[in-house]
Design a protein around this motif. Sequence first.
Motif, PDB file in Angstrom:
ATOM      1  N   ARG A 272       0.833  -1.207   0.000  1.00 41.31           N
ATOM      2  CA  ARG A 272       0.000   0.000   0.000  1.00 41.31           C
ATOM      3  C   ARG A 272       0.865   1.253   0.000  1.00 41.31           C
ATOM      4  NH1 ARG A 272      -5.559  -0.313   0.865  1.00 41.31           N
ATOM      5  NH2 ARG A 272      -6.286  -2.428   1.254  1.00 41.31           N
ATOM      6  N   ARG A 273       1.942   1.263   0.772  1.00 36.66           N
ATOM      7  CA  ARG A 273       2.829   2.431   0.795  1.00 36.66           C
ATOM      8  C   ARG A 273       3.540   2.570  -0.542  1.00 36.66           C
ATOM      9  NH1 ARG A 273       5.336   5.737   4.732  1.00 36.66           N
ATOM     10  NH2 ARG A 273       3.324   5.665   5.766  1.00 36.66           N
TER      11      ARG A 273
ATOM     12  N   PHE B  95      -0.252   6.909   1.608  1.00 39.66           N
ATOM     13  CA  PHE B  95      -0.974   5.944   2.436  1.00 39.66           C
ATOM     14  C   PHE B  95      -0.579   6.112   3.896  1.00 39.66           C
ATOM     15  CE2 PHE B  95      -0.609   1.942   4.789  1.00 39.66           C
ATOM     16  CZ  PHE B  95      -1.947   1.658   4.932  1.00 39.66           C
TER      17      PHE B  95
ATOM     18  N   ASP C 159       0.904   3.960  -2.981  1.00 43.05           N
ATOM     19  CA  ASP C 159       0.352   5.263  -2.606  1.00 43.05           C
ATOM     20  C   ASP C 159       1.270   5.871  -1.548  1.00 43.05           C
ATOM     21  OD1 ASP C 159      -1.062   7.474  -1.757  1.00 43.05           O
ATOM     22  OD2 ASP C 159      -2.802   6.356  -1.035  1.00 43.05           O
TER      23      ASP C 159
ATOM     24  N   LYS D 198      -2.920  15.081   6.239  1.00 39.52           N
ATOM     25  CA  LYS D 198      -3.704  13.974   6.787  1.00 39.52           C
ATOM     26  C   LYS D 198      -3.789  14.089   8.307  1.00 39.52           C
ATOM     27  CE  LYS D 198      -3.662  10.545   3.293  1.00 39.52           C
ATOM     28  NZ  LYS D 198      -3.884   9.160   3.073  1.00 39.52           N
TER      29      LYS D 198
ATOM     30  N   ASP E 161      -7.026   4.731   6.850  1.00 47.55           N
ATOM     31  CA  ASP E 161      -6.103   4.041   5.940  1.00 47.55           C
ATOM     32  C   ASP E 161      -5.635   2.724   6.548  1.00 47.55           C
ATOM     33  OD1 ASP E 161      -6.291   6.054   4.057  1.00 47.55           O
ATOM     34  OD2 ASP E 161      -4.258   6.814   4.361  1.00 47.55           O
TER      35      ASP E 161
END
Length: 100
Positions: free
Chosen positions: A46-47, A53, A50, A60, A68
């Motif tokens: 995921r990192r 993320f 994105d 964020k 997330d």
Amino acid sequence: EPDELDDSEFQVYISLRSWRLRKSRELDIEAYKVFQNRTICEMVRRRRNDKMFAGREGMKGTSTVEKDLLLVWGIGPAKAEQGGFGWEALDVLDIPENKM
């Protein structure tokens, strides 16, 4: 699975596994109770896919980071809340040598 990670991703995976082992020893629990391998792989992917993320820099907020983390297989509310294992794993992901 780990065999699907490229070399740089695998190094991040190893860093997260090392952190998990230290944490499990500190708490005197089995390592899989911190995170299963699948969870670690998914966080790395995921990192990779994105860069934002679960990013704690910039715009964020805490709730976005928690949301997330909750998308990752094996992470529930306790691990996703601030101060949980998910946040500690993000500290490992955020180490400069682990940037992908």
